[in-house]
Design an enzyme around this catalytic site. Structure first.
Site, mmCIF file in Angstrom:
data_model
loop_
_atom_site.group_PDB
_atom_site.id
_atom_site.type_symbol
_atom_site.label_atom_id
_atom_site.label_comp_id
_atom_site.label_asym_id
_atom_site.label_seq_id
_atom_site.Cartn_x
_atom_site.Cartn_y
_atom_site.Cartn_z
ATOM 1 N N GLY A 55 0.816 -1.213 0.000
ATOM 2 C CA GLY A 55 0.000 0.000 0.000
ATOM 3 C C GLY A 55 0.845 1.256 0.000
ATOM 4 N N GLY A 81 24.685 -5.800 20.951
ATOM 5 C CA GLY A 81 23.601 -5.017 21.530
ATOM 6 C C GLY A 81 22.981 -5.711 22.730
ATOM 7 N N ALA A 82 23.088 -5.072 23.912
ATOM 8 C CA ALA A 82 22.473 -5.618 25.134
ATOM 9 C C ALA A 82 21.150 -4.926 25.401
ATOM 10 C CB ALA A 82 23.418 -5.467 26.320
ATOM 11 N N GLY A 83 20.346 -4.744 24.341
ATOM 12 C CA GLY A 83 18.984 -4.221 24.513
ATOM 13 C C GLY A 83 18.049 -5.397 24.818
ATOM 14 N N ILE A 86 15.945 -7.125 22.919
ATOM 15 C CA ILE A 86 15.944 -8.244 21.967
ATOM 16 C C ILE A 86 17.250 -9.032 22.068
ATOM 17 C CG2 ILE A 86 15.803 -8.847 19.507
ATOM 18 C CD1 ILE A 86 13.919 -6.464 19.133
ATOM 19 N N VAL A 89 20.933 -4.257 17.126
ATOM 20 C CA VAL A 89 21.311 -2.888 17.490
ATOM 21 C C VAL A 89 20.150 -1.902 17.349
ATOM 22 C CG1 VAL A 89 23.766 -3.209 17.034
ATOM 23 C CG2 VAL A 89 22.247 -2.516 15.168
ATOM 24 N N ARG A 102 15.846 -1.009 15.981
ATOM 25 C CA ARG A 102 14.960 -1.120 14.833
ATOM 26 C C ARG A 102 14.685 0.279 14.277
ATOM 27 N NH1 ARG A 102 12.650 -5.903 14.092
ATOM 28 N NH2 ARG A 102 10.770 -5.063 13.131
ATOM 29 N N ALA A 114 4.509 -3.831 20.933
ATOM 30 C CA ALA A 114 3.263 -4.265 20.307
ATOM 31 C C ALA A 114 2.039 -3.662 21.001
ATOM 32 C CB ALA A 114 3.187 -5.786 20.340
ATOM 33 N N HIS A 135 -2.790 -14.887 48.889
ATOM 34 C CA HIS A 135 -1.602 -15.549 49.433
ATOM 35 C C HIS A 135 -1.673 -17.032 49.115
ATOM 36 C CE1 HIS A 135 1.627 -16.597 52.165
ATOM 37 N NE2 HIS A 135 0.858 -17.565 52.634
HETATM 38 P P1 FAD Z 1 4.703 -4.328 12.606
HETATM 39 O O1 FAD Z 1 4.386 -5.418 13.548
HETATM 40 O O2 FAD Z 1 6.115 -4.228 12.124
HETATM 41 O O3 FAD Z 1 3.710 -4.495 11.386
HETATM 42 C C1 FAD Z 1 3.764 -3.674 10.277
HETATM 43 C C2 FAD Z 1 3.108 -4.405 9.134
HETATM 44 O O4 FAD Z 1 2.945 -3.502 8.064
HETATM 45 C C3 FAD Z 1 3.941 -5.563 8.609
HETATM 46 O O5 FAD Z 1 3.143 -6.706 8.529
HETATM 47 C C4 FAD Z 1 4.376 -5.099 7.229
HETATM 48 O O6 FAD Z 1 4.493 -6.148 6.274
HETATM 49 C C5 FAD Z 1 3.236 -4.178 6.859
HETATM 50 N N1 FAD Z 1 3.579 -3.173 5.865
HETATM 51 C C6 FAD Z 1 4.614 -2.288 5.919
HETATM 52 N N2 FAD Z 1 4.596 -1.495 4.843
HETATM 53 C C7 FAD Z 1 3.532 -1.901 4.103
HETATM 54 C C8 FAD Z 1 2.998 -1.461 2.884
HETATM 55 N N3 FAD Z 1 3.531 -0.465 2.199
HETATM 56 N N4 FAD Z 1 1.912 -2.107 2.391
HETATM 57 C C9 FAD Z 1 1.356 -3.142 3.070
HETATM 58 N N5 FAD Z 1 1.818 -3.580 4.237
HETATM 59 C C10 FAD Z 1 2.889 -2.956 4.743
HETATM 60 N N6 FAD Z 1 7.062 -5.994 21.487
HETATM 61 C C11 FAD Z 1 6.396 -6.233 22.636
HETATM 62 O O7 FAD Z 1 5.528 -5.459 23.001
HETATM 63 N N7 FAD Z 1 6.670 -7.350 23.385
HETATM 64 C C12 FAD Z 1 7.622 -8.238 23.019
HETATM 65 O O8 FAD Z 1 7.846 -9.242 23.717
HETATM 66 C C13 FAD Z 1 8.330 -8.015 21.821
HETATM 67 N N8 FAD Z 1 9.270 -8.888 21.406
HETATM 68 C C14 FAD Z 1 9.907 -8.672 20.232
HETATM 69 C C15 FAD Z 1 10.859 -9.593 19.819
HETATM 70 C C16 FAD Z 1 11.527 -9.417 18.628
HETATM 71 C C17 FAD Z 1 12.551 -10.435 18.188
HETATM 72 C C18 FAD Z 1 11.203 -8.292 17.802
HETATM 73 C C19 FAD Z 1 11.886 -8.095 16.487
HETATM 74 C C20 FAD Z 1 10.256 -7.368 18.200
HETATM 75 C C21 FAD Z 1 9.607 -7.545 19.421
HETATM 76 N N9 FAD Z 1 8.649 -6.629 19.880
HETATM 77 C C22 FAD Z 1 8.009 -6.855 21.068
HETATM 78 C C23 FAD Z 1 8.305 -5.407 19.119
HETATM 79 C C24 FAD Z 1 6.986 -5.592 18.369
HETATM 80 O O9 FAD Z 1 7.080 -6.698 17.523
HETATM 81 C C25 FAD Z 1 6.670 -4.330 17.589
HETATM 82 O O10 FAD Z 1 6.690 -3.209 18.452
HETATM 83 C C26 FAD Z 1 5.297 -4.421 16.938
HETATM 84 O O11 FAD Z 1 5.217 -5.509 16.058
HETATM 85 C C27 FAD Z 1 4.964 -3.125 16.205
HETATM 86 O O12 FAD Z 1 3.711 -3.223 15.624
HETATM 87 P P2 FAD Z 1 3.324 -2.391 14.326
HETATM 88 O O13 FAD Z 1 1.935 -2.792 13.983
HETATM 89 O O14 FAD Z 1 3.633 -0.985 14.512
HETATM 90 O O15 FAD Z 1 4.343 -2.890 13.192
HETATM 91 P P1 AMP Z 2 17.854 -1.577 21.526
HETATM 92 O O1 AMP Z 2 17.815 -0.323 20.713
HETATM 93 O O2 AMP Z 2 17.237 -1.472 22.881
HETATM 94 O O3 AMP Z 2 17.366 -2.771 20.759
HETATM 95 O O4 AMP Z 2 19.385 -1.866 21.844
HETATM 96 C C1 AMP Z 2 20.382 -1.874 20.864
HETATM 97 C C2 AMP Z 2 21.715 -1.794 21.577
HETATM 98 O O5 AMP Z 2 22.766 -1.979 20.624
HETATM 99 C C3 AMP Z 2 21.964 -0.441 22.241
HETATM 100 O O6 AMP Z 2 22.173 -0.657 23.620
HETATM 101 C C4 AMP Z 2 23.225 0.094 21.529
HETATM 102 O O7 AMP Z 2 24.085 0.776 22.415
HETATM 103 C C5 AMP Z 2 23.878 -1.183 21.010
HETATM 104 N N1 AMP Z 2 24.781 -0.952 19.871
HETATM 105 C C6 AMP Z 2 24.538 -0.219 18.751
HETATM 106 N N2 AMP Z 2 25.618 -0.234 17.902
HETATM 107 C C7 AMP Z 2 26.584 -1.007 18.509
HETATM 108 C C8 AMP Z 2 27.911 -1.418 18.170
HETATM 109 N N3 AMP Z 2 28.505 -1.045 17.024
HETATM 110 N N4 AMP Z 2 28.581 -2.213 19.043
HETATM 111 C C9 AMP Z 2 28.017 -2.620 20.208
HETATM 112 N N5 AMP Z 2 26.769 -2.255 20.579
HETATM 113 C C10 AMP Z 2 26.046 -1.469 19.759
#
Ligand code: FAD
Ligand code: AMP
Length: 479
Positions: free
Chosen positions: A122, A188-190, A192, A277, A279, A327, A451
């Site tokens: 879209g 990255g110690a974030g 994920i 590192v 999103r 999410a 409890h």
């Molecule tokens: P998305 O879920 O990214 O969905 C966007 C959708 O839009 C996708 O399906 C994509 O294909 C579609 N899209 C994009 N552009 C177009 C287009 N032009 N036309 C049609 N479709 C399109 N969050 C939590 O809250 N709890 C968790 O435990 C958690 N764990 C995570 C673990 C991992 C490994 C990762 C990567 C993320 C995690 N997150 C978690 C983050 C969470 O997944 C995102 O914050 C959430 O999915 C964002 O939702 P959204 O709807 O904004 O985008």
């Molecule tokens: P988040 O944004 O919470 O997913 O975390 C990503 C993490 O990756 C942050 O804590 C950053 O400091 C780390 N990071 C980004 N670039 C680098 C790099 N080149 N080497 C090591 N850590 C990094």
């Protein structure tokens, strides 16, 4: 020109699909456009969350945690489980099945709610038009009174570590390993990075996490972050702070990573490397030139508190706009925007969005940290309670961690709740409700908790704010 809708949502992640379902429930003629191609070659709904994010990662975290319990902890409980081993391929197949069930479920919910699912890519062509290009390249333009962009985000790639399939991977690739790597590097110690590092550490990888910052989990309450770092280290995660990755080289089946720390340039060799590192918003090409929707240099779409963009009638929600990439934040924005489009008043409390790290134990927090509050010039009172003093935690064999409540010293209002402990992700809902209802620490202290539960630690932390905890010696003087 094809059909006309009241609302067209672009993206069917937890932001977009929730917005679409809510809009349809409000009586609006709604369509949702999605382009994600699933493992079976067909368009699937659910976005990052269901396909490669929250759900598949939790499936692996749960399986790997149960494996660790069976291997190392059952003995303490008197259970003789014998030799325990993990079939990684079976664990992955279970994860894929869960993803398939859930993504299929969203398509079912669209049908049940009367949302028209449109397959393709879209693009906001004008304030009232969405152009959709299908897999064969055929473009169709749909009209809509309102448009919601919920395009989500994708992993950030960094020049020092270009991805190489199966060897140097992002979070998506790390959910697909078919065997346990011996030496695993995580950049990255974030949130994920720690979750994925934990999965493979539990299954036997030697995991090294390289983090550029010298501060561990800076967004988490200091005491909780310190405890988490200690617990993860005890589990075998080697977290190197102040270690900035500067380069990598693939040599056969290995990857050599270069990083700089306080002692100078260093090098480590891994069998697999996960780059976690951060999103970035996935908005390139989603809005046609000239529509007038403002974005910033990183691609985030500018929105106000109610997710209105700079163009009337066009909204944007979820990971592609400001705020935490979570999410549930995306979903709440989806509901808010659908309600606004339907003509209702709606708003969101961005100060009461919970965060969870699904390590073991889990880390969960909502609201201000003690350090945030102090930096804002607010005088605070803190109540803390360790799970080591909880009867239920002892029964559960999960005595690590603590609950902390940060309250305003003057008004007693709860400013933040921070927990590291088993089921912290479930317990944090209490903190969210406390913040949402503007409750005082005393309100929590006067509430009757079942409890024995892990949640009693939150109750005791609330009592401890005034030095009145029952099941531990209070450091503060009782009033
Ligand atoms: P998305 O879920 O990214 O969905 C966007 C959708 O839009 C996708 O399906 C994509 O294909 C579609 N899209 C994009 N552009 C177009 C287009 N032009 N036309 C049609 N479709 C399109 N969050 C939590 O809250 N709890 C968790 O435990 C958690 N764990 C995570 C673990 C991992 C490994 C990762 C990567 C993320 C995690 N997150 C978690 C983050 C969470 O997944 C995102 O914050 C959430 O999915 C964002 O939702 P959204 O709807 O904004 O985008
Ligand atoms: P988040 O944004 O919470 O997913 O975390 C990503 C993490 O990756 C942050 O804590 C950053 O400091 C780390 N990071 C980004 N670039 C680098 C790099 N080149 N080497 C090591 N850590 C990094």
């Amino acid at each position: 020109m094809a059909d006309k809708f009241d609302v067209i949502v672009i993206g069917a992640g937890p932001g977009g699909y929730v917005a679409a379902i809510r809009a349809a429930q409000m009586g609006l003629k709604t369509a949702c456009v999605e382009k994600w191609i699933g493992k079976e070659g067909k368009v699937v709904h659910g976005g990052t969350c269901l396909n490669v994010g929250c759900i598949p990662s939790k499936a692996l975290l749960e399986a790997s945690h149960k494996f660790v319990e069976a291997k190392h902890d059952f003995d303490d409980l008197g259970i003789q489980a014998g030799d325990v081993s993990m079939d990684v391929k079976k664990m992955m197949a279970r994860k894929d099945k869960i993803v398939k069930n859930l993504t299929g479920g969203i398509s079912g919910l669209f049908k049940a709610n009367g949302v028209t699912a449109i397959e393709g890519t879209g693009k906001v062509a004008s304030a009232k038009q969405v152009e959709v290009t299908d897999q064969d390249g055929k473009a169709t333009t749909y009209e809509a009174d309102s448009i919601v962009v919920a395009a989500g985000s994708v992993p950030v790639e960094i020049p020092p570590t270009p991805l190489q399939e199966g060897l140097v991977v992002d979070s998506t690739g790390a959910l697909e390993f078919q065997e346990t790597p011996k030496r695993l590097g995580v950049i990255g110690a974030g949130i994920i990075g720690l979750e994925l590092g934990s999965v493979w550490n539990r299954l036997g990888s030697e995991v090294t996490v390289l983090e550029a910052m010298d501060n561990f989990l800076p967004m988490v309450d200091g005491a909780v972050a310190k405890e988490t770092q200690k617990l993860l280290k005890k589990q075998g995660l080697d977290i190197k702070l102040n270690a900035r990755v500067t380069g990598s080289e693939v040599k056969g089946e290995e990857v050599v990573v270069k990083y700089a720390d306080a002692d100078g340039d260093q090098e480590m060799t891994f069998d697999k490397l996960i780059v976690c590192v951060g999103r970035k918003p996935y908005t390139k090409g989603v809005i046609a030139d000239g529509v007038g929707v403002d974005t910033d240099e990183r691609g985030f779409i500018h929105v106000d508190d109610q997710c209105r963009t700079s163009v009337p009638g066009v909204y944007a929600i979820g990971d592609c706009v400001r705020g935490p990439m979570l999410a549930h934040k995306a979903s709440e924005e989806g509901i808010m925007v659908a309600d606004i489009i339907a003509g209702h008043k709606a708003e969101m409390n961005y100060d009461a969005i919970p965060n969870v790290i699904y390590t073991f134990p889990e880390v969960a927090w909502v609201g201000m940290t003690e350090q945030d509050a102090k930096a804002a010039g607010i005088e605070v009172k803190v109540g803390a309670f360790p799970f080591a003093a909880s009867g239920r935690a002892m029964a559960n064999n999960a005595t690590e961690g603590m609950a902390r409540i940060i309250a305003d010293a003057e008004t007693d209002r709860v400013l933040g709740v921070h927990i590291v402990g088993q089921h912290a992700g479930e317990m944090i809902a209490q903190g969210v409700i406390a913040l949402e209802f503007g409750s005082s620490a005393e309100d929590l202290a006067l509430t009757c908790y079942a409890h024995p539960t892990m949640s009693e630690a939150v109750h005791e932390a609330a009592l401890a704010v005034e030095g009145h905890a029952i099941h531990m010696a209070n450091r503060k003087k009782k009033k």
